[in-house]
Design an enzyme around this catalytic site. Sequence first.
Site, short mmCIF file in Angstrom:
data_model
loop_
_atom_site.label_atom_id
_atom_site.label_comp_id
_atom_site.label_asym_id
_atom_site.label_seq_id
_atom_site.Cartn_x
_atom_site.Cartn_y
_atom_site.Cartn_z
N SER A 109 -13.20 -38.45 -16.56
CA SER A 109 -14.04 -37.31 -16.91
C SER A 109 -15.46 -37.75 -17.25
CB SER A 109 -13.43 -36.61 -18.13
OG SER A 109 -14.36 -35.73 -18.72
N TYR A 131 -20.07 -32.81 -13.73
CA TYR A 131 -20.58 -31.45 -13.92
C TYR A 131 -22.02 -31.42 -13.42
CZ TYR A 131 -16.81 -30.91 -17.43
OH TYR A 131 -15.61 -30.84 -18.08
N THR A 157 -16.46 -30.14 -11.24
CA THR A 157 -15.72 -29.10 -11.96
C THR A 157 -16.59 -27.87 -12.11
OG1 THR A 157 -14.31 -30.66 -13.13
CG2 THR A 157 -14.63 -28.53 -14.18
N ARG A 166 -10.72 -21.83 -27.38
CA ARG A 166 -9.50 -22.56 -27.75
C ARG A 166 -9.30 -22.43 -29.26
NH1 ARG A 166 -11.41 -27.61 -24.07
NH2 ARG A 166 -11.89 -26.33 -22.24
N LYS A 254 -13.41 -28.66 -8.03
CA LYS A 254 -12.27 -28.47 -8.93
C LYS A 254 -12.44 -27.19 -9.73
CE LYS A 254 -9.77 -30.78 -12.71
NZ LYS A 254 -10.06 -29.98 -13.88
N HIS A 278 -8.14 -25.22 -14.96
CA HIS A 278 -8.42 -26.14 -16.06
C HIS A 278 -7.24 -26.21 -17.04
CE1 HIS A 278 -12.36 -28.10 -17.23
NE2 HIS A 278 -11.64 -28.44 -18.29
N GLY A 332 -2.70 -33.00 -15.87
CA GLY A 332 -3.26 -33.62 -17.06
C GLY A 332 -2.21 -33.91 -18.11
C1 FMN Z 1 -6.97 -32.55 -23.17
C2 FMN Z 1 -7.53 -32.13 -21.84
C3 FMN Z 1 -8.84 -32.48 -21.51
C4 FMN Z 1 -9.36 -32.09 -20.27
N1 FMN Z 1 -10.63 -32.50 -19.94
C5 FMN Z 1 -11.13 -32.18 -18.71
C6 FMN Z 1 -12.42 -32.65 -18.30
O1 FMN Z 1 -13.11 -33.35 -19.05
N2 FMN Z 1 -12.85 -32.28 -17.08
C7 FMN Z 1 -12.11 -31.52 -16.21
O2 FMN Z 1 -12.54 -31.22 -15.10
N3 FMN Z 1 -10.88 -31.08 -16.58
C8 FMN Z 1 -10.39 -31.40 -17.78
N4 FMN Z 1 -9.12 -30.98 -18.14
C9 FMN Z 1 -8.32 -30.23 -17.16
C10 FMN Z 1 -7.50 -31.17 -16.28
O3 FMN Z 1 -8.30 -31.89 -15.39
C11 FMN Z 1 -6.48 -30.39 -15.44
O4 FMN Z 1 -7.15 -29.42 -14.70
C12 FMN Z 1 -5.39 -29.73 -16.30
O5 FMN Z 1 -4.96 -30.60 -17.31
C13 FMN Z 1 -4.23 -29.31 -15.42
O6 FMN Z 1 -3.24 -28.67 -16.17
P1 FMN Z 1 -1.94 -29.43 -16.75
O7 FMN Z 1 -2.38 -30.09 -18.01
O8 FMN Z 1 -0.98 -28.34 -16.93
O9 FMN Z 1 -1.52 -30.44 -15.72
C14 FMN Z 1 -8.59 -31.33 -19.38
C15 FMN Z 1 -7.28 -31.00 -19.72
C16 FMN Z 1 -6.74 -31.39 -20.93
C17 FMN Z 1 -5.32 -31.03 -21.26
#
Ligand code: FMN
Length: 382
Positions: A109, A131, A157, A166, A254, A278, A332
Site C-alpha cells: 500500500s 493513489y 485505488t 468506520r 482497483k 475495499h 486482505g
Molecule cells: C486493514 C485493511 C487495510 C487496507 N488498506 C488498503 C490500502 O491501503 N489500499 C487499498 O487499496 N486497499 C486497502 N484495503 C482493502 C484491500 O486491498 C482489499 O480490497 C480488501 O481487504 C478486500 O476485502 P477482504 O478483506 O474481505 O479480502 C485494506 C483492507 C484492510 C482490511
Amino acid sequence: MRLKNCYNTEDFRKLAKRRLPSPIFHYIDGGADDEVTLRRNSDAFDACDLVPNVLAGVDSVDLSTEVLGQRLDFPLFMSPTAMQRLFHHDGERALAKAAETLGTMFSVSTIGTRSIEELGAFAAPKLFQIYVHNDPALTTDLIARCKAAKFDALALTVDAIVAGNRERDYISGMTTPPRLTPKSLLSFALHPEWSLNYVFREKFELPNVSKFIEAGSNVQYSVVDYLDTQMKRSINWDDAAQMIEEWGGPFAIKGVMSVDDARRCVDAGASAIMVSNHGGRQLDGSRSPFDQLDAIADAVGGQIEIILDGGVRRGSHVLKALAKGATACSGGRMYLYALAGAGSAGVERAMTLLKAEIERDMLLMGCRSISELKPSMLASRS
Ligand SMILES: Cc1cc2nc3c(=O)[nH]c(=O)nc-3n(C[C@H](O)[C@H](O)[C@H](O)COP(=O)(O)O)c2cc1C
C-alpha cells in the site's frame, strides 16, 4: 488458540483477536457504517452452489495462472493493506517472504510501513498500490521509485477519495501511531507482547510518503485523516489514463464495480480491473464484488483481466469466482489476521491452507486447470 490449531480464516481471526490490542484488531476487522457490505462480500458466495463433474479422470491439477504479466502458482494473491507494522513487527516483509515461498504475488500500500526499496529486493511478484494525491509530485515520486525498485505492476485505488465511515475506529480511538487514551490503555496493557514489540522494535513509519507529508512522520494521524487530506477528490478518467502512460507496464484499476466503469478501464488501456469495494470499508450498501462479477465478465471478459477482490475466505470462493469469469482473486483479511497472529509463519500457513483448499476442490470438481471452470458449473439458489 495457537497457530498450529488454525485451519481457516475464522481461526486466524480468533488468534488475531487474542494477540492484538482491541483498537488494532477492530481496525482490521471492521467496515463502514452498518457493515452490511462487509458481511455481504463473503455471504454472496453462498448464494450459488458448485456442481461437480465426477469420474473425470483427473489425478493432478495445474493451478497456475497469469495475472498482470506475472505467472502465479495459484490464482489467489495478497491485496494491498495499510499499516502492517501495527499488526506485526515484520510488517510487509512477512508477506513478501510468504509470497516468495508459495509462488504468488504480494501487494504494498502507499500507506505501507516498509519502503518500496526494501520490498523491491524480494524476488516474489509485487504490486504497488497507488493513489492520485493532491500533490502531483508525491504520485510521480512513487511511480519513479516503483520503477527503480522493479515492482511488476501498479494498482490505482479509485474507491477511497474520501475515507469510509468506520465507526469501530472512532469508538476504539484508533490512530496511527496508536495513541494512549484511557480507553485504549487497558487494552495495550493487556497485550504486553504486542506493546513491547511496538515500543522496542523498529519504529513505526510510513516510508513511502514521509518525504512529502507530515503524516509520514511520527505525528499521530489516522488513515481517515490521510485519505481525507491527501487524496485528489476530483480524480477522473484522464488522471487514470495519464498514470497508465506514465507507468508504462501492467496496470490495474482497483475499486471498479459498475459495468460502465469496467468498459472505461478497457478504453483507458488498463491491463486489469480489481472488482472491489475495499473490503466493505468505504461505501456501505454497495454490492458485493462476487454478485457483480457476471455482469462485468459478460461486458469485458476476454478484453481485460478481471480480479475478484473481497470476501474470499475459502478455496471454494475462489473456484466460484473463476467459474464466473474472474482471472484470479485477491484478498486482505484472509492473510491479515494470520499476519497479526504469527507474522510470516502465519501468512504462510493461511495462504498454504487456501492453496490446498483450491487444489482439493478442483480435484473434487473434476477440473484439471482453472480454464476448465465454467459458469455451467454453478447453480444459483434463487
Ligand atoms: C486493514 C485493511 C487495510 C487496507 N488498506 C488498503 C490500502 O491501503 N489500499 C487499498 O487499496 N486497499 C486497502 N484495503 C482493502 C484491500 O486491498 C482489499 O480490497 C480488501 O481487504 C478486500 O476485502 P477482504 O478483506 O474481505 O479480502 C485494506 C483492507 C484492510 C482490511
